[in-house]
Design an enzyme around this catalytic site. Structure first.
Site, PDB file in Angstrom:
ATOM      1  N   SER A 176     -25.275 -19.794 -80.031  1.00 48.61           N
ATOM      2  CA  SER A 176     -25.862 -18.792 -80.919  1.00 48.61           C
ATOM      3  C   SER A 176     -26.015 -17.468 -80.177  1.00 48.61           C
ATOM      4  CB  SER A 176     -27.239 -19.255 -81.409  1.00 48.61           C
ATOM      5  OG  SER A 176     -27.899 -18.173 -82.033  1.00 48.61           O
ATOM      6  N   HIS A 201     -22.073 -19.289 -83.391  1.00 47.49           N
ATOM      7  CA  HIS A 201     -23.131 -19.248 -84.400  1.00 47.49           C
ATOM      8  C   HIS A 201     -23.744 -17.843 -84.447  1.00 47.49           C
ATOM      9  CE1 HIS A 201     -26.143 -21.281 -86.939  1.00 47.49           C
ATOM     10  NE2 HIS A 201     -27.050 -20.506 -86.356  1.00 47.49           N
ATOM     11  N   ASP A 245     -26.613 -15.549 -86.287  1.00 50.81           N
ATOM     12  CA  ASP A 245     -27.850 -15.608 -87.072  1.00 50.81           C
ATOM     13  C   ASP A 245     -28.144 -14.275 -87.736  1.00 50.81           C
ATOM     14  OD1 ASP A 245     -28.881 -18.279 -86.626  1.00 50.81           O
ATOM     15  OD2 ASP A 245     -29.139 -17.685 -84.530  1.00 50.81           O
ATOM     16  N   MET A 297     -30.785 -12.244 -90.044  1.00 53.20           N
ATOM     17  CA  MET A 297     -32.181 -12.285 -90.500  1.00 53.20           C
ATOM     18  C   MET A 297     -32.552 -10.981 -91.186  1.00 53.20           C
ATOM     19  SD  MET A 297     -33.879 -13.841 -87.087  1.00 53.20           S
ATOM     20  CE  MET A 297     -33.191 -15.297 -86.278  1.00 53.20           C
ATOM     21  N   HIS A 342     -25.012 -17.850 -90.252  1.00 51.17           N
ATOM     22  CA  HIS A 342     -26.226 -18.476 -90.782  1.00 51.17           C
ATOM     23  C   HIS A 342     -27.096 -17.387 -91.411  1.00 51.17           C
ATOM     24  CE1 HIS A 342     -30.174 -20.810 -89.625  1.00 51.17           C
ATOM     25  NE2 HIS A 342     -29.999 -20.725 -90.936  1.00 51.17           N
ATOM     26  N   MET A 376     -30.197 -16.132 -92.933  1.00 51.18           N
ATOM     27  CA  MET A 376     -31.632 -16.354 -93.166  1.00 51.18           C
ATOM     28  C   MET A 376     -32.130 -15.140 -93.925  1.00 51.18           C
ATOM     29  SD  MET A 376     -32.489 -17.946 -89.448  1.00 51.18           S
ATOM     30  CE  MET A 376     -30.965 -17.300 -88.767  1.00 51.18           C
ATOM     31  N   MET A 425     -32.408 -27.472 -90.001  1.00 52.03           N
ATOM     32  CA  MET A 425     -33.135 -26.662 -89.007  1.00 52.03           C
ATOM     33  C   MET A 425     -34.109 -27.565 -88.251  1.00 52.03           C
ATOM     34  SD  MET A 425     -32.031 -23.572 -89.100  1.00 52.03           S
ATOM     35  CE  MET A 425     -33.196 -22.963 -87.879  1.00 52.03           C
ATOM     36  N   ASP A 445     -29.830 -27.076 -85.728  1.00 44.73           N
ATOM     37  CA  ASP A 445     -30.037 -25.742 -85.155  1.00 44.73           C
ATOM     38  C   ASP A 445     -31.489 -25.557 -84.733  1.00 44.73           C
ATOM     39  OD1 ASP A 445     -30.003 -23.027 -84.569  1.00 44.73           O
ATOM     40  OD2 ASP A 445     -29.631 -22.375 -86.634  1.00 44.73           O
TER      41      ASP A 445
HETATM   42  C1  DX5 Z   1     -33.342 -19.681 -85.308  1.00 45.09           C
HETATM   43  C2  DX5 Z   1     -31.851 -19.563 -85.313  1.00 45.09           C
HETATM   44  C3  DX5 Z   1     -31.178 -20.368 -84.265  1.00 45.09           C
HETATM   45  C4  DX5 Z   1     -31.483 -19.921 -82.844  1.00 45.09           C
HETATM   46  C5  DX5 Z   1     -31.302 -21.111 -81.929  1.00 45.09           C
HETATM   47  O1  DX5 Z   1     -33.840 -19.063 -86.445  1.00 45.09           O
HETATM   48  O2  DX5 Z   1     -31.328 -19.988 -86.557  1.00 45.09           O
HETATM   49  O3  DX5 Z   1     -29.768 -20.382 -84.461  1.00 45.09           O
HETATM   50  O4  DX5 Z   1     -30.645 -18.877 -82.412  1.00 45.09           O
HETATM   51  O5  DX5 Z   1     -31.743 -20.758 -80.652  1.00 45.09           O
HETATM   52  P1  DX5 Z   1     -32.234 -21.867 -79.599  1.00 45.09           P
HETATM   53  O6  DX5 Z   1     -31.064 -22.761 -79.329  1.00 45.09           O
HETATM   54  O7  DX5 Z   1     -32.643 -21.030 -78.425  1.00 45.09           O
HETATM   55  O8  DX5 Z   1     -33.374 -22.606 -80.233  1.00 45.09           O
HETATM   56 ZN    ZN Z   2     -29.115 -20.327 -86.726  1.00 42.05          ZN
END
Ligand code: DX5
Ligand code: ZN
Length: 215
Positions: free
Chosen positions: A8, A32, A34, A36, A65, A67, A136, A170
């Site tokens: 990620s 990956h 993310d 947000m 991903h 969010m 998650m 994740d």
């Molecule tokens: C959290 C993200 C994850 C995050 C994982 O909201 O969706 O993808 O980057 O990071 P680690 O592996 O450090 O928990």
């Molecule tokens: Zn994620």
């Protein structure tokens, strides 16, 4: 089931994103990303401009991903930016038919994600359309959190509900618990701080791969 480690980039050095991606692409094939919106989760990350900027740098599978509270409003933008897998949260209740039509009109896979406190039955309406379920194992919003232990039984249950499809997990995954999550049925493993926190990323990815239990 094919196994993939998906580093990620939330845990990468944003000032050197290109080099960070190069540091993982020899060892694995998924990346990956993310997204947000500061509304669905209490944090902001990157938008479609970052996704399209890194798209020409690598052939890795872009596992995006979302969010965000209104995934259907922005889905096309991320598909155009170069997503290969587009994952949306079931908590936002996007229309499964619309998602199916839009995402599959691109050469793209549809992922449905579920947060730790959401009833797994919420996944049910999406199962006929989803190529992947993302369980998650932390509350979405931040990297570097601790793995929530009851995620193991949630992974096992989702694997029973959907024996054939990709199952991603994740949050909070590293050397110590990757065996347990893969044994429970996950086959795509996101790792942020575990990979980008290591000096030698390729070595860390290989160490994670070695500990996977194939089912
Ligand atoms: C959290 C993200 C994850 C995050 C994982 O909201 O969706 O993808 O980057 O990071 P680690 O592996 O450090 O928990
Ligand atoms: Zn994620």
């Amino acid at each position: 089931m094919e196994l993939h480690i998906a580093p990620s980039i939330l845990a990468a050095d944003f000032a050197a994103l290109g080099a960070e991606i190069k540091s993982v692409e020899t060892a694995t094939d998924y990346l990956h990303i993310d997204i947000m919106d500061g509304h669905f989760v209490p944090n902001l990350s990157f938008g479609p401009g970052v996704v399209s900027a890194i798209r020409p740098l690598t052939n890795m599978v872009f596992d995006v991903h979302l969010m965000i509270s209104e995934p259907l409003r922005y889905a096309k933008t991320f598909l155009d930016a170069g997503a290969d897998i587009l994952t949306v949260h079931c908590e936002c209740h996007p229309d499964p038919n619309e998602l199916d039509k839009l995402v599959h009109s691109y050469d793209c896979k549809l992922g449905i994600s579920i947060s730790p406190d959401t009833d797994l039955e919420e996944l049910r309406p999406y199962l006929p359309y989803a190529d992947m379920i993302l369980v998650m194992s932390v509350y979405p919003g931040f990297g570097g959190q601790s793995f929530i232990e009851n995620s193991i039984s949630r992974i096992r249950k989702v694997r029973q509900m959907a024996p054939e499809i990709d199952l991603e997990v994740d949050g909070g995954i590293g050397i110590d618990n990757i065996a347990a999550v893969t044994k429970a049925g996950a086959n795509i493993i996101v790792a942020g701080s575990s990979v980008f926190g290591a000096q030698n990323r390729a070595e860390r990815i290989r160490a994670l791969q070695e500990r996977c239990v194939t089912i």
